[in-house]
Scaffold this motif. Structure first.
Motif, PDB file in Angstrom:
ATOM      1  N   VAL A  44      -5.773  -0.257   9.692  1.00  0.00           N
ATOM      2  CA  VAL A  44      -5.068   1.235   8.674  1.00  0.00           C
ATOM      3  C   VAL A  44      -5.885   0.328   7.641  1.00  0.00           C
ATOM      4  O   VAL A  44      -6.396  -0.976   7.560  1.00  0.00           O
ATOM      5  N   SER A  45      -7.330   1.778   7.456  1.00  0.00           N
ATOM      6  CA  SER A  45      -7.681   1.285   6.462  1.00  0.00           C
ATOM      7  C   SER A  45      -7.855   3.007   6.092  1.00  0.00           C
ATOM      8  O   SER A  45      -6.939   3.676   6.350  1.00  0.00           O
ATOM      9  N   ASP A  46      -8.894   3.304   4.424  1.00  0.00           N
ATOM     10  CA  ASP A  46      -8.525   4.811   3.961  1.00  0.00           C
ATOM     11  C   ASP A  46      -9.553   4.937   5.673  1.00  0.00           C
ATOM     12  O   ASP A  46      -9.663   6.558   4.764  1.00  0.00           O
ATOM     13  N   LYS A  47     -10.385   5.170   6.101  1.00  0.00           N
ATOM     14  CA  LYS A  47     -10.972   5.823   7.356  1.00  0.00           C
ATOM     15  C   LYS A  47      -9.686   6.207   7.974  1.00  0.00           C
ATOM     16  O   LYS A  47      -9.082   7.914   8.336  1.00  0.00           O
ATOM     17  N   THR A  48      -9.187   5.439   8.362  1.00  0.00           N
ATOM     18  CA  THR A  48      -7.366   6.387   9.375  1.00  0.00           C
ATOM     19  C   THR A  48      -6.391   7.019   8.367  1.00  0.00           C
ATOM     20  O   THR A  48      -5.528   8.057   9.303  1.00  0.00           O
ATOM     21  N   CYS A  49      -6.026   6.177   7.302  1.00  0.00           N
ATOM     22  CA  CYS A  49      -5.954   7.093   6.337  1.00  0.00           C
ATOM     23  C   CYS A  49      -6.073   7.439   5.118  1.00  0.00           C
ATOM     24  O   CYS A  49      -6.049   5.896   4.199  1.00  0.00           O
ATOM     25  N   PRO A  50      -7.331   8.439   5.099  1.00  0.00           N
ATOM     26  CA  PRO A  50      -7.735   8.668   3.884  1.00  0.00           C
ATOM     27  C   PRO A  50      -6.821   8.314   2.456  1.00  0.00           C
ATOM     28  O   PRO A  50      -7.747   7.958   1.282  1.00  0.00           O
ATOM     29  N   GLU A  51      -5.437   8.485   1.903  1.00  0.00           N
ATOM     30  CA  GLU A  51      -5.115   8.702   1.241  1.00  0.00           C
ATOM     31  C   GLU A  51      -4.865   6.850   0.599  1.00  0.00           C
ATOM     32  O   GLU A  51      -3.751   6.539  -0.306  1.00  0.00           O
ATOM     33  N   LEU A  52      -5.012   5.774   1.263  1.00  0.00           N
ATOM     34  CA  LEU A  52      -4.641   4.639   1.164  1.00  0.00           C
ATOM     35  C   LEU A  52      -5.041   3.489   0.219  1.00  0.00           C
ATOM     36  O   LEU A  52      -6.046   4.152  -0.374  1.00  0.00           O
TER      37      LEU A  52
ATOM     38  N   CYS B  89       0.604  -1.116  -0.091  1.00  0.00           N
ATOM     39  CA  CYS B  89      -0.135   0.268  -0.165  1.00  0.00           C
ATOM     40  C   CYS B  89       0.928   1.238   0.200  1.00  0.00           C
ATOM     41  O   CYS B  89       1.919   1.783   1.133  1.00  0.00           O
ATOM     42  N   HIS B  90       0.280   2.524  -0.581  1.00  0.00           N
ATOM     43  CA  HIS B  90       0.661   3.727  -0.010  1.00  0.00           C
ATOM     44  C   HIS B  90      -0.349   4.019   0.303  1.00  0.00           C
ATOM     45  O   HIS B  90      -1.605   4.290   1.025  1.00  0.00           O
ATOM     46  N   VAL B  91       0.228   5.240   1.619  1.00  0.00           N
ATOM     47  CA  VAL B  91      -0.558   5.129   3.344  1.00  0.00           C
ATOM     48  C   VAL B  91      -0.543   6.635   2.862  1.00  0.00           C
ATOM     49  O   VAL B  91      -1.518   7.559   3.675  1.00  0.00           O
ATOM     50  N   GLY B  92       0.360   7.430   1.985  1.00  0.00           N
ATOM     51  CA  GLY B  92       0.020   8.649   1.803  1.00  0.00           C
ATOM     52  C   GLY B  92       0.559   9.596   3.335  1.00  0.00           C
ATOM     53  O   GLY B  92       1.007   9.686   3.982  1.00  0.00           O
ATOM     54  N   PRO B  93      -0.039  11.219   2.585  1.00  0.00           N
ATOM     55  CA  PRO B  93       0.991  12.238   3.984  1.00  0.00           C
ATOM     56  C   PRO B  93       0.566  11.975   5.315  1.00  0.00           C
ATOM     57  O   PRO B  93       0.880  12.178   6.149  1.00  0.00           O
ATOM     58  N   ALA B  94      -0.928  11.302   5.629  1.00  0.00           N
ATOM     59  CA  ALA B  94      -1.145  11.615   6.394  1.00  0.00           C
ATOM     60  C   ALA B  94      -0.660  10.638   7.379  1.00  0.00           C
ATOM     61  O   ALA B  94      -1.159  10.228   9.081  1.00  0.00           O
ATOM     62  N   CYS B  95      -0.796   9.193   7.074  1.00  0.00           N
ATOM     63  CA  CYS B  95       0.139   8.283   7.848  1.00  0.00           C
ATOM     64  C   CYS B  95       1.665   7.701   7.214  1.00  0.00           C
ATOM     65  O   CYS B  95       2.380   7.365   7.900  1.00  0.00           O
TER      66      CYS B  95
END
Length: 941
Positions: free
Chosen positions: A444-452, A327-333
């Motif tokens: 870890v999901s799109d709720k915890t990491c919106p850019e997942l 996965c890519h988690v994005g800046p938020a994670c």
């Protein structure tokens, strides 16, 4: 002997001169004397020969020494590789040099790491290093599959460098021992890094000292070098200085260092020619070294369990199986690898590419901090002193195994470290992430990491489930239709999550490298190509075919599609490379080179150039043409129609539209009043654009204006630049109503279009004239030549005037003059044509343009016809394809889109082309029936 002559004389005196035996004795003595003399001559000759041989040997030795000195000097100057002299550069003092340049949070010279103020952690004895367990002596690894040339050996290139692997682990970490075992298995067993090249620092505190024995058992069994740090707090500045000291005297500046967290696994591209070493990390770095690269960036993928939960890895299961999702988690994670800012209020951490391997000529502290291990009291350098083209263009995949049970506790520890060093924004972001994970019950999901964004695949190098596109083009920064179109396309791909692009060109600028090496720019990469300027046309470059460096970059990138923009040497080699590796080659048709020869008075070259074009485009899997007229032309020179797909050109109607007309701009820039009619030319100033016909027409029109009093006042505005600009100035300088602006771009170009009244462009060589489309979108009626592409774009007597019976070289321009006079006098006709021109460009957007090209990418089949509806017996060149190829579809592939007006250019220029736009399937059938009746793409009227 020097006394021989004297002794012989004495014998003669004693013997007398009468006795017979005396005569015999005298003769014998004479023979002996002669023998002695001959022997002396021979000895003298031998001595002279020996002297010559010794002199020759001295000359040879001198020459060899001179050659050695030259080679040594070249090695010293070539890319800074003076290994023998620099071996001692990594001294103990070098280890302290980075700290000497730091002066608190604001210190440094902009190119070295900066040290942050971490409060109480900066004072007192925080701990101590003990060890290492043995002297650290990394060794070189030979690359069996990489054959160095004689030049490489002479210049010291490609020599197997040491690959040093540095990592650290907390003794109190819950899964520390398992992570260490997996780490060593990956790098030593699979990555082929020698165990003695690995250096591990174990951070041991009072509470975790009993656990150190388990780590020590693993490291002794593996044979790695290790050291322990006793203390509660370990700062990265202390750690980097300690490592730099350990490397002093055992490594040189040309050796490689990999700085990796214990939960990071580096994957280098597979090299088929390296045999059993195909996954070898040292072999990959040796090849990168031989090609002149000094730094390799990485892109991180976070490995997550199948349902996203933070679970404990089973002892008998590998990390890959425990955490199958990539996965890519994005800046938020991604807070540990990219904290928001430093403890300076207006100071932001650098966002350049994340370095995973670099030459030891760069200090460890200057490159990257171990965010998961030591306290980050170091900010990496904002810009390393390195040439941009010495950075390996393709980021290497790094699998990250941080999302396991205990990750939340680690986040709290990281937040405390950020707080100690004054990174308040980073501390808050880390705490927010830890709190969010706890509230989500450690999932870890799109709720915890919106850019997942996740994928089960683990082989992609750049992104997840993406199409990798390599654009190979000779022009990039130079402003012309090809570069503008391809740069728009690359920008379009960069903004998508399902595609990445590698631009390979000799025409790159510094900003291209800077943008590509940005941390967020994994979707657009650039790679240079050697080239020379074209004689007489320095704005263009003649690129060499793909060299070893470019091939290595393409192999690492592993593109699905190789998009070639020109049929030059570089393009030929790129298409051949795509065929070798099984990638799809798409060749866009931009320039009709065979039509240029008549303007340079070398018509004899037309036929040979057509043969070259036929050979090139016949090799491509898809030939992307912008109009049916271009498809007709290519078929006429022997390029099979079954290879042709649709790639039109769009227009930015937000920028190019009649509302951009500005009377003040007309008055100030053109010098035109509201009553003046402005005849506009916007194009490169080159003769193949019909420049001679344009100039002669303007000269004739001015003569007509002197005779006809009722002809409205007019001004001629020329916007553009090129090698023939000086000739245009000298040819039209006698006319006061001619204004030459030079190059215009952006908003000024849009205002220039909209400020005109008639667009006059007498070119016969265009494949797709972007300027005609932009002029029509800006509300200008068009006057142009009667050639296929112009007929496809301009509806005669509706949106402009198609001038017939004209010659390529300036001859009789009466028909041009009459067409211009007609529009100048009949302003109502000009207004109707203006409205029709604007309406016809509606719907021809860049979004549709690029979607049609992506559609061609989707349907491309390497080595097979692009058109799947044509039976084998109806193919233009069936011998180009395997004998079992048959039609797979009943009708021509089209894109059904009724979102544009019926008279839009979108439908007219794509008539009959595979992958073209239609309003309905019935309309596509009518076009196909027309093609079946006439045998050409163009509908007969």
């Amino acid at each position: 002997s020097p006394h021989t002559s004297w002794r012989l004389a004495q014998h003669r005196a004693l013997c007398g001169s009468r006795a017979r035996w005396r005569q015999k004795l005298i003769k014998m003595m004479d023979r002996v004397g002669a023998a002695w003399q001959n022997d002396g001559a021979r000895r003298e000759r031998g001595q002279r020969s020996g002297r010559r041989r010794r002199a020759s040997a001295r000359v040879m030795v001198a020459r060899a020494c001179a050659c050695a000195m030259v080679v040594w000097a070249v090695r010293w100057m070539s890319d800074g590789r003076a290994v023998s002299r620099r071996r001692h550069a990594l001294s103990a003092r070098r280890a302290d040099r980075a700290l000497e340049s730091w002066s608190g949070a604001e210190g440094g010279d902009g190119r070295r790491a900066k040290k942050l103020s971490c409060g109480d952690l900066d004072a007192g004895d925080r701990g101590r290093f003990e060890g290492p367990n043995r002297r650290y002596r990394p060794r070189r690894v030979s690359s069996a599959g990489w054959r160095r040339s004689a030049l490489d050996k002479a210049l010291g290139r490609g020599k197997a460098a040491k690959t040093v692997l540095l990592t650290g682990v907390h003794a109190h970490a819950t899964f520390g021992v398992r992570l260490l075992e997996e780490f060593l298995t990956h790098y030593v067993d699979h990555g082929k890094i020698p165990a003695e090249n690995v250096f591990v620092v174990v951070h041991v505190g009072e509470a975790s000292k009993s656990r150190f024995g388990k780590f020590e058992t693993v490291m002794k069994k593996r044979g790695v070098t290790y050291s322990k740090y006793w203390g509660e707090t370990l700062l990265h500045s202390d750690l980097s200085r300690y490592w730099q000291r350990q490397l002093a005297g055992v490594a040189c500046e040309e050796d490689w260092v990999i700085l990796a967290d214990i939960d990071e696994h580096l994957f280098v591209p597979e090299q088929a020619d390296l045999g059993s070493e195909k996954y070898s990390i040292p072999a990959f770095l040796a090849r990168a070294d031989a090609l002149g690269f000094e730094l390799v960036n990485g892109v991180w993928f976070d490995r997550i369990s199948s349902d996203g939960s933070l679970v404990e890895r089973e002892a008998e299961t590998s990390l890959h199986k425990s955490y199958p999702r990539k996965c890519h988690v994005g800046p938020a994670c991604d807070v540990r690898r990219s904290p928001p800012n430093t403890n300076g209020a207006d100071q932001v951490l650098p966002r350049e590419g994340m370095v995973i391997a670099h030459k030891l000529k760069f200090d460890v502290a200057d490159v990257r901090a171990l965010h998961d291990f030591a306290h980050d009291d170091v900010v990496p350098a904002t810009a390393l002193d390195i040439r941009q083209d010495n950075i390996f263009p393709v980021p290497i995949s790094v699998q990250h195994y941080q999302w396991h049970e205990g990750a939340v506790e680690q986040l709290y520890q990281v937040a405390s470290a950020y707080e100690a060093c004054g990174l308040e924004d980073a501390r808050k972001a880390t705490l927010d992430l830890a709190t969010t994970l706890k509230e989500a019950k450690n999932v870890v999901s799109d709720k915890t990491c919106p850019e997942l964004a996740c994928s089960k695949a683990s082989s992609d190098v750049v992104a997840l489930d993406v199409r990798r596109i390599a654009i190979v083009t000779t022009v990039w920064e130079h402003v012309d239709g090809v570069s503008r179109t391809m740069k728009r396309f690359a920008s379009y791909l960069r903004d998508r999550d399902d595609a990445s692009v590698l631009v390979m060109s000799p025409d790159l600028a510094e900003r291209d490298y800077v943008e590509a090496n940005n941390y967020h720019s994994v979707h657009q990469l650039v790679a240079p190509v050697p080239a020379v300027e074209v004689p007489g046309r320095p704005e263009y470059k003649m690129a060499a075919p793909l060299q070893a460096r470019q091939r290595a970059v393409l192999e690492a990138y592993n593109p699905h599609v190789v998009h070639v923009a020109a049929p030059d040497m570089l393009g030929h080699s790129a298409v051949r490379w795509a065929r070798e590796v099984g990638a799809c080659s798409v060749c866009s048709y931009h320039t009709a080179f065979d039509t240029y020869m008549q303007y340079y008075r070398v018509r004899l070259l037309t036929h040979p150039i057509q043969h070259l074009l036929k050979d090139f485009y016949s090799m491509c899997d898809v030939v992307a043409v912008p109009t049916y007229a271009a498809a007709n032309h290519l078929r006429s020179i022997g390029i099979p129609g079954e290879k042709m797909g649709f790639f039109p050109r769009g227009v930015n109607q937000t920028l190019y539209n009649p509302s951009m007309r500005d009377d003040e701009y007309r008055r100030d820039v053109f010098g035109a009043s509201s009553d003046d009619i402005v005849i506009l030319w916007v194009a490169r100033i080159v003769r193949e654009k019909g420049l001679g016909s344009f100039v002669k027409t303007i000269q004739s029109l001015n003569k007509v204006a002197q005779r006809e009093a009722d002809l409205p006042k007019f001004r001629v505005v020329v916007a553009g630049d090129g090698p023939d600009l000086a000739w245009v100035r000298s040819s039209l300088k006698q006319f006061e109503n001619v204004v030459i602006l030079g190059h215009k771009g952006g908003t000024n170009l849009a205002k220039t279009y909209a400020a005109g009244d008639i667009f006059f462009f007498p070119s016969k060589t265009e494949v797709i004239p972007n300027n005609l489309i932009e002029a029509m979108a800006s509300g200008l009626p068009v006057i142009t030549d009667d050639v296929g592409v112009n007929r496809a774009i301009v509806q005669d007597e509706v949106s402009g005037i198609i001038v017939k019976n004209t010659a390529p070289l300036p001859g009789d321009v009466t028909n041009y003059v009459n067409a211009i006079r007609r529009l100048m006098k009949d302003r109502e006709l000009a207004k109707r044509m203006s409205a029709a021109a604007v309406a016809s460009t509606s719907g021809l957007t860049w979004k549709r343009t690029f979607e049609s090209l992506l559609h061609a990418y989707d349907r491309c089949r390497p080595g097979l016809p692009y058109a799947r509806h044509i039976p084998r017996e109806s193919l233009d060149q069936p011998k180009l394809f395997p004998p079992n190829v048959e039609a797979m579809e009943k009708r021509r592939d089209v894109i059904v889109d009724d979102g544009a007006p019926e008279n839009s250019l979108l439908y007219r220029i794509s008539r009959g082309i595979t992958g073209g736009y239609v309003r309905s399937l019935d309309e596509a059938k009518r076009d196909d029936d027309t093609i079946a009746s006439h045998g050409v793409f163009e509908r007969k009227r």
